[in-house]
Design a protein around this motif. Structure first.
Motif, PDB file in Angstrom:
ATOM      1  N   LYS A 210       0.856  -1.181   0.000  1.00 39.06           N
ATOM      2  CA  LYS A 210       0.000   0.000   0.000  1.00 39.06           C
ATOM      3  C   LYS A 210       0.894   1.234   0.000  1.00 39.06           C
ATOM      4  CE  LYS A 210      -3.623   2.611   0.799  1.00 39.06           C
ATOM      5  NZ  LYS A 210      -4.402   3.069  -0.294  1.00 39.06           N
ATOM      6  N   PRO A 211       0.835   2.024  -1.082  1.00 45.33           N
ATOM      7  CA  PRO A 211       1.597   3.275  -1.078  1.00 45.33           C
ATOM      8  C   PRO A 211       0.915   4.301  -0.179  1.00 45.33           C
ATOM      9  CG  PRO A 211       0.433   3.006  -3.164  1.00 45.33           C
ATOM     10  CD  PRO A 211       0.176   1.777  -2.350  1.00 45.33           C
ATOM     11  N   VAL A 212       1.692   5.000   0.631  1.00 43.28           N
ATOM     12  CA  VAL A 212       1.155   6.014   1.536  1.00 43.28           C
ATOM     13  C   VAL A 212       1.999   7.282   1.427  1.00 43.28           C
ATOM     14  CG1 VAL A 212       0.186   4.330   3.152  1.00 43.28           C
ATOM     15  CG2 VAL A 212       2.495   5.181   3.512  1.00 43.28           C
ATOM     16  N   SER A 213       1.343   8.413   1.694  1.00 47.69           N
ATOM     17  CA  SER A 213       2.068   9.682   1.625  1.00 47.69           C
ATOM     18  C   SER A 213       1.876  10.535   2.872  1.00 47.69           C
ATOM     19  CB  SER A 213       1.633  10.472   0.390  1.00 47.69           C
ATOM     20  OG  SER A 213       0.241  10.704   0.435  1.00 47.69           O
ATOM     21  N   ASN A 214       1.049  10.056   3.816  1.00 44.06           N
ATOM     22  CA  ASN A 214       0.868  10.809   5.059  1.00 44.06           C
ATOM     23  C   ASN A 214       0.549   9.847   6.198  1.00 44.06           C
ATOM     24  OD1 ASN A 214      -2.063  10.353   5.174  1.00 44.06           O
ATOM     25  ND2 ASN A 214      -2.198  11.842   3.512  1.00 44.06           N
ATOM     26  N   ARG A 215       0.518  10.396   7.405  1.00 44.16           N
ATOM     27  CA  ARG A 215       0.315   9.573   8.598  1.00 44.16           C
ATOM     28  C   ARG A 215      -1.025   8.845   8.586  1.00 44.16           C
ATOM     29  NH1 ARG A 215       0.609   7.885  13.604  1.00 44.16           N
ATOM     30  NH2 ARG A 215      -0.948   8.379  15.149  1.00 44.16           N
TER      31      ARG A 215
ATOM     32  N   VAL B  84       7.775   5.708   7.198  1.00 46.06           N
ATOM     33  CA  VAL B  84       6.483   5.264   7.726  1.00 46.06           C
ATOM     34  C   VAL B  84       6.635   4.875   9.194  1.00 46.06           C
ATOM     35  CG1 VAL B  84       4.703   3.468   7.581  1.00 46.06           C
ATOM     36  CG2 VAL B  84       5.543   4.565   5.498  1.00 46.06           C
ATOM     37  N   ALA B  85       7.730   4.216   9.529  1.00 46.01           N
ATOM     38  CA  ALA B  85       7.970   3.834  10.926  1.00 46.01           C
ATOM     39  C   ALA B  85       8.049   5.067  11.821  1.00 46.01           C
ATOM     40  CB  ALA B  85       9.248   3.010  11.035  1.00 46.01           C
ATOM     41  N   ASP B  86       8.624   6.150  11.319  1.00 50.66           N
ATOM     42  CA  ASP B  86       8.661   7.393  12.087  1.00 50.66           C
ATOM     43  C   ASP B  86       7.254   7.946  12.295  1.00 50.66           C
ATOM     44  OD1 ASP B  86      11.379   7.381  12.444  1.00 50.66           O
ATOM     45  OD2 ASP B  86      11.797   8.831  10.858  1.00 50.66           O
TER      46      ASP B  86
ATOM     47  N   LEU C 135       4.534   6.261  12.476  1.00 50.45           N
ATOM     48  CA  LEU C 135       3.751   5.342  13.319  1.00 50.45           C
ATOM     49  C   LEU C 135       4.559   4.796  14.489  1.00 50.45           C
ATOM     50  CD1 LEU C 135       2.068   3.255  10.477  1.00 50.45           C
ATOM     51  CD2 LEU C 135       1.151   5.269  11.647  1.00 50.45           C
ATOM     52  N   ALA C 136       5.520   5.553  14.962  1.00 50.62           N
ATOM     53  CA  ALA C 136       6.445   5.058  15.990  1.00 50.62           C
ATOM     54  C   ALA C 136       5.720   4.502  17.210  1.00 50.62           C
ATOM     55  CB  ALA C 136       7.408   6.160  16.406  1.00 50.62           C
ATOM     56  N   GLU C 137       4.760   5.231  17.737  1.00 47.00           N
ATOM     57  CA  GLU C 137       4.059   4.779  18.941  1.00 47.00           C
ATOM     58  C   GLU C 137       3.242   3.518  18.674  1.00 47.00           C
ATOM     59  OE1 GLU C 137       0.603   6.465  21.848  1.00 47.00           O
ATOM     60  OE2 GLU C 137       2.141   7.880  21.186  1.00 47.00           O
ATOM     61  N   GLU C 138       2.515   3.494  17.554  1.00 44.33           N
ATOM     62  CA  GLU C 138       1.679   2.339  17.227  1.00 44.33           C
ATOM     63  C   GLU C 138       2.524   1.086  17.004  1.00 44.33           C
ATOM     64  OE1 GLU C 138       1.380   5.353  15.866  1.00 44.33           O
ATOM     65  OE2 GLU C 138      -0.708   5.957  16.175  1.00 44.33           O
ATOM     66  N   ILE C 139       3.656   1.259  16.325  1.00 44.62           N
ATOM     67  CA  ILE C 139       4.544   0.122  16.067  1.00 44.62           C
ATOM     68  C   ILE C 139       5.134  -0.410  17.362  1.00 44.62           C
ATOM     69  CG2 ILE C 139       6.757  -0.529  15.026  1.00 44.62           C
ATOM     70  CD1 ILE C 139       5.962   1.198  12.601  1.00 44.62           C
TER      71      ILE C 139
ATOM     72  N   LYS D 251       3.262  -6.379  22.105  1.00 42.10           N
ATOM     73  CA  LYS D 251       2.253  -7.427  22.219  1.00 42.10           C
ATOM     74  C   LYS D 251       2.806  -8.783  21.792  1.00 42.10           C
ATOM     75  CE  LYS D 251      -1.734  -4.466  21.310  1.00 42.10           C
ATOM     76  NZ  LYS D 251      -2.827  -4.192  20.359  1.00 42.10           N
ATOM     77  N   GLY D 252       3.811  -8.766  20.918  1.00 44.60           N
ATOM     78  CA  GLY D 252       4.407 -10.013  20.450  1.00 44.60           C
ATOM     79  C   GLY D 252       3.534 -10.798  19.500  1.00 44.60           C
ATOM     80  N   LYS D 253       2.633 -10.116  18.816  1.00 46.75           N
ATOM     81  CA  LYS D 253       1.731 -10.791  17.890  1.00 46.75           C
ATOM     82  C   LYS D 253       2.258 -10.716  16.463  1.00 46.75           C
ATOM     83  CE  LYS D 253      -2.577  -9.869  20.367  1.00 46.75           C
ATOM     84  NZ  LYS D 253      -3.919  -9.271  20.217  1.00 46.75           N
ATOM     85  N   SER D 254       1.655 -11.527  15.601  1.00 45.69           N
ATOM     86  CA  SER D 254       1.949 -11.488  14.178  1.00 45.69           C
ATOM     87  C   SER D 254       1.089 -10.392  13.563  1.00 45.69           C
ATOM     88  CB  SER D 254       1.602 -12.847  13.572  1.00 45.69           C
ATOM     89  OG  SER D 254       1.830 -12.864  12.199  1.00 45.69           O
ATOM     90  N   PRO D 255       1.584  -9.638  12.612  1.00 46.31           N
ATOM     91  CA  PRO D 255       2.801  -9.806  11.837  1.00 46.31           C
ATOM     92  C   PRO D 255       4.030  -9.194  12.507  1.00 46.31           C
ATOM     93  CG  PRO D 255       1.567  -7.966  10.937  1.00 46.31           C
ATOM     94  CD  PRO D 255       0.744  -8.551  12.054  1.00 46.31           C
ATOM     95  N   LEU D 256       5.174  -9.741  12.137  1.00 48.95           N
ATOM     96  CA  LEU D 256       6.455  -9.187  12.516  1.00 48.95           C
ATOM     97  C   LEU D 256       6.646  -7.913  11.696  1.00 48.95           C
ATOM     98  CD1 LEU D 256       9.305  -9.442  13.821  1.00 48.95           C
ATOM     99  CD2 LEU D 256       9.962 -10.699  11.772  1.00 48.95           C
ATOM    100  N   ILE D 257       7.096  -6.850  12.308  1.00 47.90           N
ATOM    101  CA  ILE D 257       7.293  -5.587  11.600  1.00 47.90           C
ATOM    102  C   ILE D 257       8.778  -5.391  11.342  1.00 47.90           C
ATOM    103  CG2 ILE D 257       7.001  -3.092  11.685  1.00 47.90           C
ATOM    104  CD1 ILE D 257       4.541  -3.637  13.481  1.00 47.90           C
ATOM    105  N   VAL D 258       9.123  -5.197  10.067  1.00 50.55           N
ATOM    106  CA  VAL D 258      10.499  -5.009   9.648  1.00 50.55           C
ATOM    107  C   VAL D 258      10.614  -3.653   8.973  1.00 50.55           C
ATOM    108  CG1 VAL D 258      12.353  -5.880   8.175  1.00 50.55           C
ATOM    109  CG2 VAL D 258      10.820  -7.484   9.319  1.00 50.55           C
ATOM    110  N   GLU D 259      11.573  -2.848   9.413  1.00 50.31           N
ATOM    111  CA  GLU D 259      11.803  -1.537   8.811  1.00 50.31           C
ATOM    112  C   GLU D 259      12.904  -1.638   7.763  1.00 50.31           C
ATOM    113  OE1 GLU D 259      12.564   1.531  11.692  1.00 50.31           O
ATOM    114  OE2 GLU D 259      11.107   0.669  13.080  1.00 50.31           O
TER     115      GLU D 259
END
Length: 111
Positions: free
Chosen positions: A23-28, A63-65, A67-71, A77-85
Motif C-alpha cells: 500500500k503506497p502512503v504519503s501521510n500519517r 512510515v515507521a517514524d 507510526l512510531a508509537e503504534e509500532i 504485544k508479540g503478535k503477528s505480523p512481525l514488523i520489519v523496517e
C-alpha cells in the motif's frame, strides 16, 4: 510466507514487481489506516481474516517514524505480523539501527 509492504509509491512498486503486495502512503493517516487494516486492528469489510494477514509487515523508515508509537505498542504485544523496517527512497536515516545491526546485537555474530 506472506508479506505486505507499506511505504512510498516507488518502494511499493518495486516490491510488487517481486510479487509482494503493498500500500503506497504519503501521510500519517494513510499509513495508520494501512497498518491497522493489516494488523487486524479494524473491524472492516476489507479487513482480512487472521489466516490471510501478512506474517511480515515491511515498512519504510519514514512510515515507521510516522507510526512510531503504534509500532512500539504492537511489537510489545508479540503478535503477528512481525514488523520489519527498511530504508526508504532517500536511503537509511542516520542514527537508526539497521536490521543487520539488530541481528548482530541479538545473536552476537556478524551476518
Amino acid at each position: 510466507m506472506n508479506y505486505f509492504v507499506i511505504g512510498e509509491r516507488e518502494i511499493v512498486l518495486g516490491f510488487n514487481l517481486a510479487g509482494v503486495q503493498g500500500k503506497p502512503v504519503s501521510n500519517r493517516q494513510e499509513a495508520l489506516d494501512a497498518f491497522n487494516l493489516h494488523t487486524g486492528q479494524v473491524n472492516d469489510m476489507r479487513a482480512s481474516v487472521e489466516s490471510e494477514r501478512p506474517k511480515v509487515l515491511i515498512v519504510t523508515e519514514d512510515v515507521a517514524d510516522m507510526l512510531a508509537e503504534e509500532i512500539q505498542v504492537w511489537q510489545m504485544k508479540g503478535k503477528s505480523p512481525l514488523i520489519v523496517e527498511i530504508p526508504g527512497l532517500n536511503g537509511h536515516i542516520p542514527g537508526r539501527k539497521t536490521l543487520t545491526d539488530s541481528i548482530r546485537e541479538a545473536v552476537g555474530i556478524n551476518v
